[in-house]
Design an enzyme around this catalytic site. Structure first.
Site, short mmCIF file in Angstrom:
data_model
loop_
_atom_site.label_atom_id
_atom_site.label_comp_id
_atom_site.label_asym_id
_atom_site.label_seq_id
_atom_site.Cartn_x
_atom_site.Cartn_y
_atom_site.Cartn_z
NE ARG A 103 -2.02 -0.71 7.74
CZ ARG A 103 -2.27 -0.54 6.42
NH1 ARG A 103 -3.10 -1.17 5.63
NH2 ARG A 103 -1.21 0.43 5.85
CE LYS A 134 0.11 -2.90 1.90
NZ LYS A 134 1.44 -1.89 2.08
NE ARG A 155 -2.16 6.66 -0.06
CZ ARG A 155 -1.88 5.36 0.32
NH1 ARG A 155 -1.97 4.42 -0.60
NH2 ARG A 155 -1.49 5.10 1.45
NE ARG A 177 1.48 5.50 -2.96
CZ ARG A 177 1.33 4.77 -1.94
NH1 ARG A 177 1.11 3.56 -2.24
NH2 ARG A 177 1.37 5.19 -0.86
P1 AP5 Z 1 2.16 0.72 -4.07
O1 AP5 Z 1 1.70 -0.67 -4.74
O2 AP5 Z 1 1.21 1.76 -4.17
O3 AP5 Z 1 2.50 0.40 -2.49
P2 AP5 Z 1 1.61 -0.40 -1.47
O4 AP5 Z 1 2.21 -1.47 -0.73
O5 AP5 Z 1 0.19 -0.47 -1.67
O6 AP5 Z 1 1.70 0.78 -0.43
P3 AP5 Z 1 0.72 1.70 0.29
O7 AP5 Z 1 1.09 3.21 0.80
O8 AP5 Z 1 -0.63 1.80 -0.37
O9 AP5 Z 1 0.69 1.05 1.58
P4 AP5 Z 1 -0.02 1.50 2.83
O10 AP5 Z 1 -0.03 0.05 3.75
O11 AP5 Z 1 0.67 2.51 3.64
O12 AP5 Z 1 -1.53 2.00 2.65
P5 AP5 Z 1 -2.93 1.68 2.69
O13 AP5 Z 1 -3.57 2.42 1.40
O14 AP5 Z 1 -3.16 0.18 2.82
O15 AP5 Z 1 3.56 1.19 -4.66
C1 AP5 Z 1 4.19 2.36 -4.02
C2 AP5 Z 1 4.94 3.11 -5.11
O16 AP5 Z 1 6.10 2.36 -5.50
C3 AP5 Z 1 4.22 3.19 -6.34
O17 AP5 Z 1 4.52 4.42 -7.00
C4 AP5 Z 1 4.53 2.18 -7.20
O18 AP5 Z 1 4.69 2.45 -8.56
C5 AP5 Z 1 5.90 2.03 -6.92
N1 AP5 Z 1 6.50 0.46 -7.09
C6 AP5 Z 1 5.79 -0.75 -6.71
N2 AP5 Z 1 6.46 -1.75 -7.04
C7 AP5 Z 1 7.74 -1.29 -7.18
C8 AP5 Z 1 8.84 -1.93 -7.28
N3 AP5 Z 1 8.95 -3.41 -7.42
N4 AP5 Z 1 9.97 -1.23 -7.77
C9 AP5 Z 1 10.02 0.06 -7.67
N5 AP5 Z 1 9.07 0.63 -7.47
C10 AP5 Z 1 7.72 0.15 -7.32
O19 AP5 Z 1 -3.30 2.45 4.18
C11 AP5 Z 1 -3.46 3.64 4.23
C12 AP5 Z 1 -4.07 4.12 5.61
O20 AP5 Z 1 -5.18 3.50 5.85
C13 AP5 Z 1 -3.10 3.50 6.93
O21 AP5 Z 1 -1.99 4.29 7.29
C14 AP5 Z 1 -4.42 3.50 7.64
O22 AP5 Z 1 -4.55 4.48 8.39
C15 AP5 Z 1 -5.42 3.17 7.13
N6 AP5 Z 1 -5.60 1.64 6.98
C16 AP5 Z 1 -5.77 0.74 5.92
N7 AP5 Z 1 -6.04 -0.57 6.29
C17 AP5 Z 1 -6.14 -0.65 7.62
C18 AP5 Z 1 -6.18 -1.53 8.48
N8 AP5 Z 1 -6.32 -2.87 8.04
N9 AP5 Z 1 -6.15 -1.36 9.86
C19 AP5 Z 1 -6.02 -0.03 10.34
N10 AP5 Z 1 -5.92 0.93 9.56
C20 AP5 Z 1 -6.03 0.61 8.05
MG MG Z 2 -1.59 0.50 -1.67
#
Ligand code: AP5
Ligand code: MG
Length: 218
Positions: free
Chosen positions: A88, A13, A161, A127
């Site tokens: 989410r 994402k 992270r 990552r």
């Molecule tokens: P990346 O692009 O970083 O993936 P991502 O989908 O952004 O993954 P996240 O881990 O950030 O998602 P998340 O939903 O767990 O975390 P968030 O920060 O939103 O890619 C991942 C890796 O893969 C990278 O190394 C990249 O280079 C590689 N890659 C990308 N595309 C690729 C491809 N096509 N092929 C191969 N490799 C690839 O949330 C974190 C925490 O915050 C949650 O757990 C929760 O506690 C809280 N939170 C955030 N938003 C909310 C909400 N709305 N409600 C409640 N809690 C929330």
């Molecule tokens: Mg992310």
């Protein structure tokens, strides 16, 4: 254009949202990044969020809805945005509908990145990001052109992270399937959902997103 990128943890994402910022000048609205900034700043909300994020659990709906509501009032979002990691839960999705209607910012579409669980674990495990500009890298899949130097800003500092470990990832995946996956049906029923194969290379995923955006515009 106003989009949501929906997908499990590690689906890509953030990677795709960063491309949309560069290519289309959209504003990336990542609740994960906003919460990590709040945690780093040590605000009360940030402290509460950090404990939950470190264990892989969702932050309460009210907290993230408030953050997004305030962010949507800032003038830059008028040029278009991509929501990354929000909504989410069904409650967040309903709240978003209300906020966007109220602010006159209707959604163009929702893009689901479909990725196998095994690949998700491998992706978050490798990552790291630039500590200065936030560009996302991976130990195997996306290294900087010059080792140790960020492609975008030239910084030499990188970070990982706290929630990118196997144990927390289990909780994050559970939260995705339990609370977030119902949004697939929610947006499908509204005729807004487009699914993209997130198993392809980042470039191919980006191209598929461009195709979807073309269809949405047409
Ligand atoms: P990346 O692009 O970083 O993936 P991502 O989908 O952004 O993954 P996240 O881990 O950030 O998602 P998340 O939903 O767990 O975390 P968030 O920060 O939103 O890619 C991942 C890796 O893969 C990278 O190394 C990249 O280079 C590689 N890659 C990308 N595309 C690729 C491809 N096509 N092929 C191969 N490799 C690839 O949330 C974190 C925490 O915050 C949650 O757990 C929760 O506690 C809280 N939170 C955030 N938003 C909310 C909400 N709305 N409600 C409640 N809690 C929330
Ligand atoms: Mg992310």
């Amino acid at each position: 254009m106003r989009l949501i990128i929906l997908g499990p943890p590690g689906a890509g994402k953030g990677t795709q949202a960063q491309r949309l910022v560069e290519k289309h000048g959209l504003v990336q609205l990542s609740t994960g990044d906003m919460l990590r900034d709040a945690a780093a700043a040590g605000t009360p909300v940030g402290k509460q969020a950090k404990a939950l994020m470190d264990q892989g659990s969702l932050v309460p709906d009210e907290v993230v809805i408030n953050i997004i509501s305030e962010r949507l009032d800032e003038p830059d979002v008028r040029k278009g945005f991509v929501l990354d990691g929000f909504p989410r839960t069904l409650k967040q999705a309903d709240a978003l509908e209300g906020l966007l209607a109220e602010k006159g910012l209707p959604l163009d579409g929702v893009i689901l990145l479909a990725v196998d669980d095994d690949a998700l674990v491998e992706r978050v495990g490798g990552r790291y990001t630039c500590a200065k500009c936030g560009e996302i890298y991976h130990d195997a899949n996306k290294k900087p052109a010059v080792e140790g130097v960020c492609d975008v800003c030239g910084s030499h500092e990188f970070k990982r992270r706290a929630d990118d470990n196997a144990e927390t990832m289990r909780t994050r995946l559970h939260a995705f399937y339990k609370d977030t996956s119902p949004l697939v049906g929610y947006y499908y029923a509204k005729g807004r959902l487009r699914t993209v194969d997130g198993m392809a290379t980042p470039e191919k995923v980006a191209a598929a997103i461009e195709d979807v955006m073309g269809e949405l515009k047409g």
